[in-house]
Design an enzyme around this catalytic site. Structure first.
Site, short mmCIF file in Angstrom:
data_model
loop_
_atom_site.label_atom_id
_atom_site.label_comp_id
_atom_site.label_asym_id
_atom_site.label_seq_id
_atom_site.Cartn_x
_atom_site.Cartn_y
_atom_site.Cartn_z
CE LYS A 10 -3.75 -2.53 2.21
NZ LYS A 10 -4.96 -2.20 3.51
CG PHE A 58 -13.17 1.47 7.52
CD1 PHE A 58 -12.71 0.76 6.24
CD2 PHE A 58 -13.86 0.67 8.32
CE1 PHE A 58 -12.90 -0.57 5.97
CE2 PHE A 58 -14.08 -0.88 8.01
CZ PHE A 58 -13.69 -1.25 6.67
NE ARG A 86 -6.66 -12.65 4.51
CZ ARG A 86 -7.09 -11.26 4.58
NH1 ARG A 86 -6.93 -10.52 3.71
NH2 ARG A 86 -7.88 -10.89 5.50
CB THR A 92 -7.20 -5.94 9.65
OG1 THR A 92 -7.84 -7.11 9.23
CG2 THR A 92 -7.70 -4.56 8.76
NE ARG A 103 -2.61 -5.93 6.88
CZ ARG A 103 -3.53 -6.42 6.39
NH1 ARG A 103 -4.07 -7.51 7.08
NH2 ARG A 103 -4.26 -5.97 5.13
CG HIS A 116 -5.17 -6.22 -0.74
ND1 HIS A 116 -6.18 -6.34 -0.11
CD2 HIS A 116 -5.07 -7.08 -1.67
CE1 HIS A 116 -7.41 -7.10 -0.89
NE2 HIS A 116 -6.46 -7.49 -1.91
P1 GDP Z 1 -7.76 -7.08 5.42
O1 GDP Z 1 -8.52 -8.24 4.63
O2 GDP Z 1 -6.98 -7.54 6.70
O3 GDP Z 1 -7.05 -6.03 4.57
O4 GDP Z 1 -8.89 -6.37 6.26
P2 GDP Z 1 -10.54 -5.78 5.69
O5 GDP Z 1 -10.99 -6.42 4.20
O6 GDP Z 1 -11.50 -5.99 6.65
O7 GDP Z 1 -10.43 -4.24 5.23
C1 GDP Z 1 -9.70 -3.84 4.02
C2 GDP Z 1 -8.93 -2.56 4.55
O8 GDP Z 1 -9.78 -1.59 5.17
C3 GDP Z 1 -8.02 -3.04 5.68
O9 GDP Z 1 -6.70 -3.52 5.25
C4 GDP Z 1 -7.73 -1.61 6.30
O10 GDP Z 1 -6.51 -0.79 5.44
C5 GDP Z 1 -8.90 -0.70 6.37
N1 GDP Z 1 -9.90 -0.91 7.44
C6 GDP Z 1 -10.22 -1.80 7.73
N2 GDP Z 1 -10.98 -1.79 9.16
C7 GDP Z 1 -10.72 -0.35 9.28
C8 GDP Z 1 -11.03 0.37 10.47
O11 GDP Z 1 -11.60 0.13 11.45
N3 GDP Z 1 -10.41 1.77 10.64
C9 GDP Z 1 -9.75 2.03 9.34
N4 GDP Z 1 -9.20 3.53 9.19
N5 GDP Z 1 -9.29 1.35 8.08
C10 GDP Z 1 -9.89 0.06 8.23
#
Ligand code: GDP
Length: 125
Positions: A10, A58, A86, A92, A103, A116
């Site tokens: 990212k 978000f 993963r 996350t 991470r 990602h």
């Molecule tokens: P991932 O699969 O671990 O990337 O997580 P998700 O698919 O749930 O979310 C996609 C992306 O959205 C994450 O990697 C973060 O960059 C962002 N994100 C998710 N949850 C939050 C949150 O609670 N706050 C903020 N600011 N960003 C979030």
């Protein structure tokens, strides 16, 4: 069976100069790079990519962040690539990510979490 997954370093990773360190970690974990480029997403393409999160609090912040600078999309191949990657990236929220995950090592916050990884074969995103 070997399959593929999509990784994206990212904009925070590019900005923080940790692209090389992240790629090193990915390769040392047995992933083969099939394609890679430096690319800047538009707000529109970032919005489409994360359309599944539309409506979440978000979402706007995420789209703004993902289009804020260059990122590095990478197509990777390995046995069980999606699940294995993963595991390698970690939770996350970096505060909750396991030791030695990408991470945990490189990310600063739940929003700006450096990488990602696809969560299914179906979507490839
Ligand atoms: P991932 O699969 O671990 O990337 O997580 P998700 O698919 O749930 O979310 C996609 C992306 O959205 C994450 O990697 C973060 O960059 C962002 N994100 C998710 N949850 C939050 C949150 O609670 N706050 C903020 N600011 N960003 C979030």
């Amino acid at each position: 069976m070997k399959n593929r997954t999509l990784a994206i370093i990212k904009p925070d990773g590019v900005r923080d100069q940790v692209v090389g360190a992240i790629i090193d970690k990915i390769q040392k974990n047995g992933f083969h790079i099939l394609a890679m480029k430096l690319s800047k997403l538009t707000k529109e393409s970032a919005g489409e990519f994360y359309a599944v999160h539309k409506g979440r609090p978000f979402y706007d912040e995420l789209v703004t962040f993902m289009s804020s600078g260059a990122c590095v999309p990478i197509v990777l191949e390995k046995e069980n690539a999606v699940a294995e990657f993963r595991n390698l990236i970690g939770a996350t929220d970096p505060a909750e990510a396991a030791e030695n995950t990408i991470r945990k090592l490189f990310a600063k916050s739940k929003g700006e979490n450096v990488i990602h990884g696809s969560d299914s074969d179906e979507m490839q995103k």
